[in-house]
Design a protein around this motif. Structure first.
Motif, PDB file in Angstrom:
ATOM      1  N   SER A 127      12.122  86.543 -18.684  1.00 25.67           N
ATOM      2  CA  SER A 127      11.477  87.241 -19.794  1.00 25.67           C
ATOM      3  C   SER A 127      10.117  87.731 -19.311  1.00 25.67           C
ATOM      4  N   GLY A 128       9.515  88.623 -20.084  1.00 26.23           N
ATOM      5  CA  GLY A 128       8.202  89.146 -19.729  1.00 26.23           C
ATOM      6  C   GLY A 128       7.546  89.806 -20.912  1.00 26.23           C
ATOM      7  N   LEU A 129       6.230  89.835 -20.902  1.00 25.21           N
ATOM      8  CA  LEU A 129       5.467  90.522 -21.939  1.00 25.21           C
ATOM      9  C   LEU A 129       5.325  91.989 -21.557  1.00 25.21           C
ATOM     10  N   PRO A 130       5.168  92.886 -22.542  1.00 31.77           N
ATOM     11  CA  PRO A 130       4.984  94.313 -22.226  1.00 31.77           C
ATOM     12  C   PRO A 130       3.827  94.514 -21.258  1.00 31.77           C
ATOM     13  N   PRO A 131       3.944  95.378 -20.296  1.00 31.44           N
ATOM     14  CA  PRO A 131       5.057  96.272 -20.004  1.00 31.44           C
ATOM     15  C   PRO A 131       6.137  95.626 -19.136  1.00 31.44           C
ATOM     16  N   ASP A 132       5.889  94.379 -18.683  1.00 34.83           N
ATOM     17  CA  ASP A 132       6.833  93.729 -17.776  1.00 34.83           C
ATOM     18  C   ASP A 132       8.135  93.321 -18.446  1.00 34.83           C
ATOM     19  N   ASP A 133       8.234  93.478 -19.776  1.00 35.99           N
ATOM     20  CA  ASP A 133       9.498  93.204 -20.456  1.00 35.99           C
ATOM     21  C   ASP A 133      10.588  94.160 -19.980  1.00 35.99           C
ATOM     22  N   VAL A 134      10.203  95.360 -19.577  1.00 34.38           N
ATOM     23  CA  VAL A 134      11.174  96.324 -19.039  1.00 34.38           C
ATOM     24  C   VAL A 134      11.754  95.784 -17.730  1.00 34.38           C
ATOM     25  N   LEU A 135      10.895  95.337 -16.830  1.00 33.64           N
ATOM     26  CA  LEU A 135      11.354  94.775 -15.562  1.00 33.64           C
ATOM     27  C   LEU A 135      12.205  93.529 -15.810  1.00 33.64           C
TER      28      LEU A 135
ATOM     29  N   ALA B 158       7.104 104.416  -2.198  1.00 31.92           N
ATOM     30  CA  ALA B 158       5.870 103.970  -2.841  1.00 31.92           C
ATOM     31  C   ALA B 158       6.089 103.302  -4.195  1.00 31.92           C
ATOM     32  N   ARG B 159       7.096 103.749  -4.963  1.00 30.63           N
ATOM     33  CA  ARG B 159       7.207 103.320  -6.354  1.00 30.63           C
ATOM     34  C   ARG B 159       8.627 102.981  -6.762  1.00 30.63           C
ATOM     35  N   ALA B 160       8.688 102.175  -7.812  1.00 31.26           N
ATOM     36  CA  ALA B 160       9.945 101.887  -8.504  1.00 31.26           C
ATOM     37  C   ALA B 160       9.763 102.350  -9.943  1.00 31.26           C
ATOM     38  N   SER B 161      10.730 103.097 -10.461  1.00 24.69           N
ATOM     39  CA  SER B 161      10.698 103.567 -11.845  1.00 24.69           C
ATOM     40  C   SER B 161      11.977 103.109 -12.534  1.00 24.69           C
ATOM     41  N   ILE B 162      11.796 102.357 -13.615  1.00 27.92           N
ATOM     42  CA  ILE B 162      12.924 101.827 -14.384  1.00 27.92           C
ATOM     43  C   ILE B 162      12.926 102.547 -15.725  1.00 27.92           C
ATOM     44  N   HIS B 163      14.100 103.054 -16.137  1.00 24.30           N
ATOM     45  CA  HIS B 163      14.223 103.800 -17.394  1.00 24.30           C
ATOM     46  C   HIS B 163      15.413 103.292 -18.187  1.00 24.30           C
ATOM     47  N   SER B 164      15.233 103.170 -19.489  1.00 26.47           N
ATOM     48  CA  SER B 164      16.310 102.726 -20.368  1.00 26.47           C
ATOM     49  C   SER B 164      17.384 103.793 -20.483  1.00 26.47           C
ATOM     50  N   GLU B 165      18.636 103.366 -20.397  1.00 21.01           N
ATOM     51  CA  GLU B 165      19.767 104.273 -20.580  1.00 21.01           C
ATOM     52  C   GLU B 165      20.321 104.164 -21.993  1.00 21.01           C
ATOM     53  N   VAL B 166      20.285 102.974 -22.570  1.00 26.13           N
ATOM     54  CA  VAL B 166      20.895 102.771 -23.881  1.00 26.13           C
ATOM     55  C   VAL B 166      20.001 102.027 -24.855  1.00 26.13           C
ATOM     56  N   ALA B 167      19.409 100.965 -24.425  1.00 25.66           N
ATOM     57  CA  ALA B 167      18.721 100.046 -25.326  1.00 25.66           C
ATOM     58  C   ALA B 167      17.768 100.775 -26.268  1.00 25.66           C
ATOM     59  N   ILE B 168      16.641 101.198 -25.782  1.00 25.15           N
ATOM     60  CA  ILE B 168      15.663 101.927 -26.580  1.00 25.15           C
ATOM     61  C   ILE B 168      15.247 103.140 -25.754  1.00 25.15           C
ATOM     62  N   PRO B 169      15.683 104.343 -26.159  1.00 24.13           N
ATOM     63  CA  PRO B 169      15.330 105.533 -25.381  1.00 24.13           C
ATOM     64  C   PRO B 169      13.824 105.608 -25.138  1.00 24.13           C
ATOM     65  N   GLY B 170      13.471 105.940 -23.923  1.00 22.71           N
ATOM     66  CA  GLY B 170      12.071 106.094 -23.580  1.00 22.71           C
ATOM     67  C   GLY B 170      11.417 104.842 -23.019  1.00 22.71           C
ATOM     68  N   ARG B 171      12.079 103.698 -23.110  1.00 24.06           N
ATOM     69  CA  ARG B 171      11.498 102.496 -22.498  1.00 24.06           C
ATOM     70  C   ARG B 171      11.520 102.674 -20.989  1.00 24.06           C
ATOM     71  N   SER B 172      10.382 102.485 -20.369  1.00 23.04           N
ATOM     72  CA  SER B 172      10.325 102.651 -18.919  1.00 23.04           C
ATOM     73  C   SER B 172       9.156 101.858 -18.358  1.00 23.04           C
ATOM     74  N   GLN B 173       9.192 101.681 -17.052  1.00 20.97           N
ATOM     75  CA  GLN B 173       8.093 101.039 -16.340  1.00 20.97           C
ATOM     76  C   GLN B 173       8.059 101.595 -14.929  1.00 20.97           C
TER      77      GLN B 173
END
Length: 112
Positions: A18-26, A73-88
């Motif tokens: 588990s994680g607190l925002p924004p790390d909840d996405v990760l 340099a970077r990792a980008s995680i994006h929601s596909e279904v759960a909540i549109p627009g959630r990303s880190q």
């Protein structure tokens, strides 16, 4: 490693994260895409090693609930279904540290 990730065990003794925002996405990415599956975590570590060593320039994958874009340099995680627009977005080293920590926790869980 992102500061708010927390690894624990559920009532059945399975590894959970588990994680607190924004790390909840990760945390959700680890739990839903890599799952408590050491082989998946180790596979991701191999992809990250290939990026670091220059054998790959980037790696993109659309998973069941999250998409992941990696470059050197970077990792980008994006929601596909759960909540549109959630990303880190986070530095690749932090993402790799999180994957490595998740794998180490799963190994510890199996040893207990």
């Amino acid at each position: 490693m992102p500061r708010t990730l927390r690894f624990t065990w559920d009532q059945q003794g399975r590894a959970v994260v588990s994680g607190l925002p924004p790390d909840d996405v990760l945390a959700d990415y680890l739990a839903q895409e890599l799952r408590p599956d050491l082989n998946r975590a180790q596979g991701m570590l191999r992809v990250l090693a290939a990026l670091r060593q220059g054998r790959r320039d980037r790696w993109d994958v659309t998973g069941e609930t999250w998409s992941l874009e990696l470059n050197r340099a970077r990792a980008s995680i994006h929601s596909e279904v759960a909540i549109p627009g959630r990303s880190q977005d986070l530095p690749l080293e932090e993402f790799e540290d999180a994957i490595r920590s998740w794998a180490e926790f799963m190994e510890l869980s199996r040893a207990l």
